[in-house]
Design an enzyme around this catalytic site. Structure first.
Site, PDB file in Angstrom:
ATOM      1  CG  ASN A  27      14.613 -18.502  71.196  1.00  0.00           C
ATOM      2  OD1 ASN A  27      14.404 -19.610  70.193  1.00  0.00           O
ATOM      3  ND2 ASN A  27      14.771 -17.636  71.087  1.00  0.00           N
ATOM      4  CE  LYS A  79      19.388 -18.068  71.698  1.00  0.00           C
ATOM      5  NZ  LYS A  79      19.950 -17.728  73.323  1.00  0.00           N
ATOM      6  CG  ASP A 124      22.839 -14.206  75.895  1.00  0.00           C
ATOM      7  OD1 ASP A 124      22.114 -14.455  76.442  1.00  0.00           O
ATOM      8  OD2 ASP A 124      23.392 -13.048  76.222  1.00  0.00           O
ATOM      9  CB  SER A 125      22.717 -14.543  70.134  1.00  0.00           C
ATOM     10  OG  SER A 125      21.263 -15.392  70.247  1.00  0.00           O
ATOM     11  CG  PHE A 132      13.701 -17.256  65.958  1.00  0.00           C
ATOM     12  CD1 PHE A 132      15.109 -18.402  65.272  1.00  0.00           C
ATOM     13  CD2 PHE A 132      14.634 -16.908  67.076  1.00  0.00           C
ATOM     14  CE1 PHE A 132      16.303 -18.205  65.305  1.00  0.00           C
ATOM     15  CE2 PHE A 132      15.746 -16.570  67.492  1.00  0.00           C
ATOM     16  CZ  PHE A 132      16.461 -17.533  66.576  1.00  0.00           C
ATOM     17  N   GLY A 133      11.958 -14.603  65.948  1.00  0.00           N
ATOM     18  CA  GLY A 133      12.312 -12.995  66.959  1.00  0.00           C
ATOM     19  C   GLY A 133      12.264 -12.374  65.392  1.00  0.00           C
ATOM     20  CG  HIS A 179      23.622 -14.030  64.646  1.00  0.00           C
ATOM     21  ND1 HIS A 179      23.019 -14.000  63.208  1.00  0.00           N
ATOM     22  CD2 HIS A 179      22.523 -14.570  65.813  1.00  0.00           C
ATOM     23  CE1 HIS A 179      21.727 -14.651  64.358  1.00  0.00           C
ATOM     24  NE2 HIS A 179      21.361 -14.752  65.253  1.00  0.00           N
ATOM     25  NE  ARG A 180      21.387 -19.538  67.588  1.00  0.00           N
ATOM     26  CZ  ARG A 180      20.632 -18.266  67.180  1.00  0.00           C
ATOM     27  NH1 ARG A 180      20.037 -17.899  66.202  1.00  0.00           N
ATOM     28  NH2 ARG A 180      21.107 -17.180  67.824  1.00  0.00           N
TER      29      ARG A 180
HETATM   30  P1  ITT Z   1      17.660 -18.966  75.774  1.00  0.00           P
HETATM   31  O1  ITT Z   1      18.991 -18.190  76.732  1.00  0.00           O
HETATM   32  O2  ITT Z   1      17.197 -20.741  76.458  1.00  0.00           O
HETATM   33  O3  ITT Z   1      18.932 -19.807  74.771  1.00  0.00           O
HETATM   34  P2  ITT Z   1      16.290 -16.819  75.192  1.00  0.00           P
HETATM   35  O4  ITT Z   1      15.631 -16.399  73.820  1.00  0.00           O
HETATM   36  O5  ITT Z   1      16.200 -16.525  76.447  1.00  0.00           O
HETATM   37  O6  ITT Z   1      16.670 -18.528  74.764  1.00  0.00           O
HETATM   38  P3  ITT Z   1      18.819 -14.936  74.855  1.00  0.00           P
HETATM   39  O7  ITT Z   1      18.570 -14.740  76.174  1.00  0.00           O
HETATM   40  O8  ITT Z   1      20.393 -15.179  73.854  1.00  0.00           O
HETATM   41  O9  ITT Z   1      17.856 -16.563  74.876  1.00  0.00           O
HETATM   42  O10 ITT Z   1      17.925 -13.891  73.744  1.00  0.00           O
HETATM   43  C1  ITT Z   1      18.146 -13.440  72.242  1.00  0.00           C
HETATM   44  C2  ITT Z   1      16.485 -13.016  71.982  1.00  0.00           C
HETATM   45  O11 ITT Z   1      17.620 -12.366  70.776  1.00  0.00           O
HETATM   46  C3  ITT Z   1      15.490 -14.785  70.854  1.00  0.00           C
HETATM   47  O12 ITT Z   1      14.872 -14.692  71.980  1.00  0.00           O
HETATM   48  C4  ITT Z   1      15.659 -13.219  69.834  1.00  0.00           C
HETATM   49  O13 ITT Z   1      14.743 -12.491  69.995  1.00  0.00           O
HETATM   50  C5  ITT Z   1      16.611 -12.720  69.434  1.00  0.00           C
HETATM   51  N1  ITT Z   1      17.696 -13.726  68.617  1.00  0.00           N
HETATM   52  C6  ITT Z   1      18.929 -14.375  68.830  1.00  0.00           C
HETATM   53  N2  ITT Z   1      19.265 -14.798  67.531  1.00  0.00           N
HETATM   54  C7  ITT Z   1      18.078 -14.540  66.383  1.00  0.00           C
HETATM   55  C8  ITT Z   1      18.339 -14.679  65.365  1.00  0.00           C
HETATM   56  O14 ITT Z   1      19.066 -15.729  64.296  1.00  0.00           O
HETATM   57  N3  ITT Z   1      16.838 -14.650  65.443  1.00  0.00           N
HETATM   58  C9  ITT Z   1      16.343 -13.619  65.586  1.00  0.00           C
HETATM   59  N4  ITT Z   1      16.324 -13.286  66.621  1.00  0.00           N
HETATM   60  C10 ITT Z   1      17.439 -13.742  67.079  1.00  0.00           C
END
Ligand code: ITT
Length: 201
Positions: free
Chosen positions: A9, A12, A72-73, A157-158, A185-186
């Site tokens: 991601n 992240k 994981d978030s 993002f996200g 959170h991060r």
């Molecule tokens: P990796 O497993 O490769 O790290 P991923 O995107 O699949 O990437 P996750 O399964 O942890 O990771 O999904 C977390 C999702 O939650 C991420 O894709 C975002 O949509 C959201 N997210 C997490 N942290 C965020 C943040 O700080 N701001 C906005 N959205 C966030």
């Protein structure tokens, strides 16, 4: 300390470069496999990704690292019984942009719904055999807030453009990234990780 960041991601990764400044961070290669996350809890998934990345790196890694870090978030919305939660990355898979996913998520809430929500981040750190002693461990961080009524701001993002952290009127998409990095959170999970690693970098 050299740490492999087991995440694909880009949002992240950009945050880790700031939050873990001082550590030597090695990005997950773009041609490496994606890491399974089949657990029901953030902690299970973070450990699964860190262990999976460690096993892959031991066989295919191109340089020595001291440990592997996975994140994981997700966004947990009270009116959605904590969803999308661990499924945050898999919410609305038919939509490609987060602007559209955010609108879909907001549309699930009735106008008078409780809008409280939180971002959760669990980091799993797996020491590399022969480089660091110890078992894999997790640390976590949370930020409480509410959902906005619309997607606001271009930053982050996200789900950042729909999340208003407690104590602010703007979303994480509108606030400067430096502000997000003081209370997210991060950021909180990374502070706990630094403490656990003894502040060594
Ligand atoms: P990796 O497993 O490769 O790290 P991923 O995107 O699949 O990437 P996750 O399964 O942890 O990771 O999904 C977390 C999702 O939650 C991420 O894709 C975002 O949509 C959201 N997210 C997490 N942290 C965020 C943040 O700080 N701001 C906005 N959205 C966030």
């Amino acid at each position: 300390m050299k740490i492999l960041l087991a995440s694909s991601n880009q949002g992240k990764l950009a945050e880790f470069r700031q939050l873990l400044a001082g550590f030597d961070l090695v990005p997950w290669p773009s041609d490496a496999p994606s890491l399974p996350e089949t657990g029901a809890f953030f902690q299970d998934n973070a450990l699964q990704k860190a262990e999976g990345a460690k096993a892959w790196w031991l066989e295919h890694g191109t340089e020595a690292v001291d440990g592997v870090l996975a994140d994981d978030s997700g966004l947990c919305v009270d009116a959605l019984w904590g969803g999308p939660g661990v499924l945050s990355a898999r919410f609305a898979p038919d939509l490609s942009s987060y602007r559209d996913k955010n609108h879909r998520l907001l549309a699930l809430l009735p106008e008078d719904a409780d809008r409280t929500a939180r971002f959760v981040c669990v980091l799993a750190f797996a020491p590399m055999p022969g480089r660091l002693h110890g078992e894999p461990f997790t640390v976590s961080g949370t930020v409480e807030g509410t959902l906005a009524f619309d997607h606001r701001g271009q930053g982050g993002f996200g789900y950042d453009p729909i999340f208003i952290p407690d104590g602010y009127d703007q979303t994480f998409g509108e606030l400067p990234s430096d502000t997000k990095h003081t209370l997210s959170h991060r950021a909180r999970a990374c502070a706990a990780l630094r403490a656990r690693l003894g502040g060594s970098s």
